[in-house]
Design a protein around this motif. Structure first.
Motif: not given
Length: 329
Positions: A160-161, A185-187, A235-236, A242-244
């Motif tokens: 996602t941007v 998800l990766r921003f 990663l957070f 366990p979701a990141r």
């Protein structure tokens, strides 16, 4: 190995299969599109597989990701994936896509040996999607994501941007949507790779801003940084895991010092960085009769001169002439 003068070793190969795309996302290209590469300039399927084979068998590449443009537009995609997955040692094989057509191809790609996908999704609102991409195709993307999960292409990753004044209010809903479905998800910070050269730092939503938005609704704790290795995403853990969720701060939190990526464009050029202004031509050498050994040495020489970083903070930085669609993600 593909080692540069700073000791970094490229083991992650990104291969663009086409510069064409069926969307016109504003941060990538203008609504009218671009002038596509002439077909004779594109690598054939056999040429792509030959270069990937050299990379895996001779140069130590362990991960191959096919990109575009939009790689699902490449007719030979399933065959290319199957031939890649048959290599020994077998690399991790992944795909970066906008998801349009993935509902039709996900099962075939999984059967061919594809391991996972990254799908671009910048909004959950159909009207916003149509405004951003100049195409009303959000349902197709969501169907593609679901098909990838069903086909076992896990973890299904979403890219996602966020854009100021456009979709930043969707940061929390997008993460909830992905958490509910088991997607990762990766921003990604918006980068200066648009064909229009309209990127401005002050308009970019930074990694810090993204994390601040997410923390209004979620408890985020940084995951083990050792596990990150050379991966671009910080990663957070979300609400204890366990979701990141990941944040790729290419501009404000560069990770050039650990970069292990090298790219081949759809017309056979080696690029050491998304922001590189120079390329090394393998296509011409290959079509002139170069042996695998000669191509491997040309490739090593190309990577050897990789720069220390992307240089976006340098006052002399120049945006590359090729946009993202012509480089490959």
């Amino acid at each position: 190995m593909l080692q540069d003068s700073f000791g970094r070793v490229a083991t992650d190969l990104r291969v663009s299969l086409t510069d064409r795309c069926n969307l016109r996302c504003s941060y990538c290209m203008p609504p009218e599109g671009l002038e596509w590469l002439p077909k004779p300039n594109l690598l054939t399927a056999d040429e792509i597989v030959r270069l990937v084979t050299i990379a895996v068998e001779r140069l130590g590449v362990t991960e191959v990701r096919y990109t575009g443009g939009e790689p699902l537009l490449r007719r030979e995609l399933v065959d290319i994936v199957a031939r890649t997955a048959a290599l020994r040692p077998t690399p991790q094989v992944s795909l970066t896509t906008n998801g349009i057509g993935l509902s039709r191809l996900a099962a075939s790609l999984a059967a061919a040996g594809l391991h996972r996908v990254n799908v671009s999704l910048d909004t959950l609102d159909r009207a916003t999607f149509a405004k951003l991409a100049h195409r009303d195709r959000l349902p197709d993307v969501l169907e593609g994501l679901s098909a990838a999960e069903t086909a076992g292409l896990r973890p299904v990753k979403v890219n996602t941007v966020l854009m100021r004044g456009f979709n930043e209010h969707e940061a929390v809903p997008l993460l909830r949507y992905c958490l509910d479905r088991g997607y990762e998800l990766r921003f990604i910070e918006q980068m200066p790779l648009d064909a229009q050269h309209g990127w401005r730092r002050e308009n970019m939503i930074t990694a810090d801003e993204i994390l601040a938005m997410l923390r209004t609704a979620f408890d985020l704790v940084e995951d083990d940084p050792v596990e990150r290795g050379s991966a671009p995403a910080e990663l957070f853990l979300v609400d204890g895991g366990p979701a990141r969720v990941g944040v790729i701060g290419s501009v404000t939190r560069p990770f050039c010092g650990a970069c292990d990526r090298v790219r081949i464009t759809a017309d056979g050029q080696v690029r050491n960085c998304l922001f590189a202004t120079d390329e090394s031509d393998l296509r011409a050498a290959m079509r002139s009769g170069a042996s695998d050994d000669e191509l491997a040495e040309r490739w090593r020489a190309a990577v050897r001169i990789k720069k220390a970083g992307h240089g976006i903070d340098d006052p002399a930085f120049l945006q590359p002439s090729r946009p993202m669609s012509a480089i490959g993600g």
